[in-house]
Design an enzyme around this catalytic site. Structure first.
Site, short mmCIF file in Angstrom:
data_model
loop_
_atom_site.label_atom_id
_atom_site.label_comp_id
_atom_site.label_asym_id
_atom_site.label_seq_id
_atom_site.Cartn_x
_atom_site.Cartn_y
_atom_site.Cartn_z
N HIS A 193 12.45 11.47 -4.95
CA HIS A 193 11.92 10.25 -5.57
C HIS A 193 11.94 9.08 -4.58
O HIS A 193 12.00 7.92 -4.98
CB HIS A 193 12.71 9.86 -6.82
CG HIS A 193 12.73 10.92 -7.87
ND1 HIS A 193 11.85 10.95 -8.93
CD2 HIS A 193 13.55 12.00 -8.03
CE1 HIS A 193 12.11 12.01 -9.70
NE2 HIS A 193 13.13 12.66 -9.17
N SER A 323 -2.91 -0.86 17.97
CA SER A 323 -3.40 -2.10 17.40
C SER A 323 -4.25 -2.84 18.41
O SER A 323 -3.96 -2.83 19.61
CB SER A 323 -2.24 -2.99 16.95
OG SER A 323 -2.70 -4.26 16.53
N GLU A 336 -2.43 10.82 10.53
CA GLU A 336 -3.43 10.11 9.73
C GLU A 336 -4.76 10.86 9.74
O GLU A 336 -5.41 11.02 8.69
CB GLU A 336 -3.61 8.69 10.27
CG GLU A 336 -2.39 7.81 10.07
CD GLU A 336 -2.44 6.53 10.89
OE1 GLU A 336 -1.63 5.64 10.61
OE2 GLU A 336 -3.28 6.43 11.82
#
Length: 475
Positions: A193, A323, A336
C-alpha cells in the site's frame, strides 16, 4: 494487359481500366489503385509481415510446381524472386498503407505483382507482361487473399516471436537473475500500500521479476501453438476450390521446413479462415506480459526516485540528460519508455478483439488491422525489453546503506514481535516509536518485554528477510 510507352512508364490494364505505372516499379496496377485509394497513415507493411507473405508465395510456388499446376520454369523464377526479397531486395516496393481494403487484398496483390514482375525479369521478359507470368494465375495459383492473409498473420507472428520477443525475454531474465545474485545480501524495507512493510531482500525483488517473465514465456508459447495450424488451401471460402488435392498438406510441409516450425493443415479449413481466435489469444498473452512490464518499470522508477527526496534504494544508469532547464537532472527514461510501449500494446489488443468479432459469414475483413497490431505488438515489446535490459537493468546498482537504513527504521519490524509480546503490546510499541522517534529495540528493552538476547534474534533482519529454501529451488 500491358503496353510499354518509352516515356518512363508502362500502361497496365485490369477489369476496371488502365493506369500508368512507373517503369522502375515492380508493383502493378492493383497496387497503384490501392496507393490512390488509401492515403491514410503513411505506415507501410511491417517487414516481418512482408517476409511472411513472401515465404508463403515461395512455398506455394514450390508446391504448385511439384504438383504440375504451374510450369517448372515459372515456379523456379517465382522462388528466386521470393528469395531475393527475403534477402533484402525490392523492399521499397511494398507500399500499401496498413489501413486498406478489407481482408488485405491490396497488400496481397502488391506481393503478387512484385514477385510476378521480378520473375518476368529473371526469365528475360519485361515487367508487366502478365500473359507470361501472371500475379493472379501463377504467383497466386490455388490461393485467395482469404486463406493467404490469415496464414501470413500466423507466420509473421511466429517469426516475430522467434526472432524478437523470445530472445529479448530470455536476455531480460538472465540480466534480472544476475542482479538477483548481486543484490542477494542487500536488505531493504518491503512496502505494501506504499506503506512500510517487513524487510525483504533486494535480490529477491529481481528474482521475482525474472520468474514473472519466465512465466510469461510459457503463457505466450502455449497461446502461439494455435498459430501453427494453417488454413492455407482453403482458397476463397474454405472449400479448397481450384487447389490440387495434395496442395494443402504439401504447402504446410514446405512452409514448416522454411521457417523451422511444426506447421500442419487445419482440420477444417473454413474454420481456420473465419475465426481470429488464435490471434486474440496471442494478443491477450502479450497484453498480460505488457501489464507486468508496466508494473516492473514503475517499481524501478519508485526505487530510483530522488535522489534527495525519494527512495533512492537503487541507481538506474543515467543514459541522457533529463531536463532542458534543470542541470544535472537524470530521469528513468528507459522505464518510462517501457510503460508507454506497453500501454500501446494494450491498446492494440483492444483493437484486435474488436476486429476479431467483426467478421461476417465466410470471412473476417478486418485482418489487415489484426496483422499490423499483432506483429507490431510482438516486435515493439521485444525491442523494448532488449533496450530496457541493455540500457537499464544491466547497469543498475544498489544503495545498500540506504536500503538497510529504511529496513531498520521501519515500524513494520514490530510484526516479528507479535508472537513474542502479543499484538496489543506490539501496537503500543509501534505507536510510541512513531511519537517519540525511539527505535523499536529501545522501547522493547525499556518496557522489559523481551531479553536483549531474544530481541536480537527476533529482529535479525538477515533472517527475517530470507525466503524459504523451497522458493529458490522452484525459481
Amino acid at each position: 494487359m500491358t503496353e510499354l510507352t518509352g516515356l518512363g512508364y508502362r500502361i497496365e490494364r485490369d477489369s476496371m481500366g488502365e493506369l500508368q505505372i512507373p517503369n522502375d516499379a515492380y508493383y502493378g496496377i492493383q497496387t497503384l489503385r490501392a496507393i490512390e485509394n488509401f492515403p491514410i497513415s503513411g505506415i507501410k507493411p511491417i517487414p516481418t509481415y512482408v517476409d511472411a507473405c513472401v515465404l508463403i508465395k515461395k512455398a506455394t510456388a514450390i508446391a504448385n510446381g511439384q504438383l504440375g499446376c504451374i510450369p517448372q520454369d515459372i515456379s523456379r523464377a517465382i522462388v528466386q524472386a521470393a528469395d531475393e526479397v527475403l534477402n533484402g531486395k525490392f523492399r521499397d516496393q511494398f507500399v500499401v498503407d496498413v489501413y486498406q481494403a478489407g481482408a488485405g487484398t491490396s497488400h496481397h496483390m502488391n506481393v503478387n505483382e512484385v514477385l510476378s514482375n521480378r520473375a518476368l525479369e529473371i526469365l528475360g521478359d519485361e515487367k508487366g507482361n502478365y500473359k507470361r507470368i501472371s500475379p493472379n494465375d501463377h504467383v497466386n495459383y490455388g490461393q485467395s487473399t482469404n486463406d493467404v492473409i490469415p496464414t501470413a498473420i500466423r507466420i509473421g507472428a511466429l517469426l516475430a516471436l522467434e526472432h524478437t520477443l523470445y530472445p529479448a525475454l530470455s536476455s531480460a531474465i538472465a540480466a534480472l537473475d544476475n542482479k538477483a545474485s548481486e543484490f542477494q545480501d542487500v536488505v531493504r524495507s518491503g512496502r505494501t500500500h506504499l506503506q512500510d512493510a517487513v524487510p525483504v531482500r533486494l535480490g529477491e525483488n529481481f528474482r521475482a521479476w525474472a520468474q514473472i517473465l519466465s512465466d510469461h514465456i510459457n503463457r505466450i508459447e502455449r497461446a502461439s501453438e494455435d498459430l501453427m495450424v494453417l488454413g492455407l488451401g482453403g482458397s476463397a471460402a474454405g472449400t479448397g476450390l481450384n487447389t490440387h488435392p495434395q496442395y494443402s498438406s504439401l504447402v504446410a510441409q514446405i512452409l514448416a521446413e522454411l521457417i523451422g516450425q511444426p506447421l500442419k493443415p487445419a482440420p477444417h479449413l473454413m474454420a481456420a479462415m473465419q475465426s481470429m481466435a488464435p490471434f486474440v489469444s496471442v494478443s491477450g498473452s502479450l497484453r498480460n506480459l505488457a501489464q507486468d512490464c508496466v508494473k516492473i518499470s514503475h517499481d524501478l522508477r519508485l526505487m530510483d526516485s530522488g535522489p534527495k527526496t525519494g527512495f533512492k534504494e537503487i541507481q538506474l544508469p543515467p543514459v541522457q540528460p533529463g531536463s532542458s532547464i534543470m542541470p544535472g537532472k537524470y530521469n528513468p527514461v528507459m522505464a518510462e519508455m517501457t510503460s508507454m510501449v506497453c500501454f500501446q500494446v494494450m491498446g492494440y489488443d483492444s483493437a484486435i478483439a474488436l476486429a476479431a468479432q467483426a467478421g461476417q459469414l465466410e470471412l473476417n475483413v478486418m485482418m489487415p488491422l489484426i496483422a499490423y497490431n499483432l506483429i507490431h505488438s510482438i516486435e515493439i515489446l521485444g525491442n523494448t525489453l532488449t533496450a530496457l535490459t541493455n540500457r537499464c537493468i544491466e547497469g543498475i546498482s544498489a544503495n545498500s546503506d540506504r536500503c538497510l537504513s529504511y529496513a531498520e527504521g521501519s515500524l513494520a519490524l514490530v510484526t516479528a514481535l507479535n508472537p513474542h509480546i502479543g499484538y496489543l503490546n506490539a501496537a503500543a510499541v509501534a505507536k510510541e516509536s512513531l511519537l517519540t522517534g525511539k527505535s523499536l529495540r529501545q522501547i522493547v528493552l525499556e518496557r522489559e518485554l523481551m531479553s536483549p538476547e531474544d530481541l536480537a534474534q527476533v529482529l535479525d533482519l538477515e533472517q527475517m528477510s530470507a525466503l524459504p529454501q523451497s522458493s529458490h529451488s522452484n525459481s
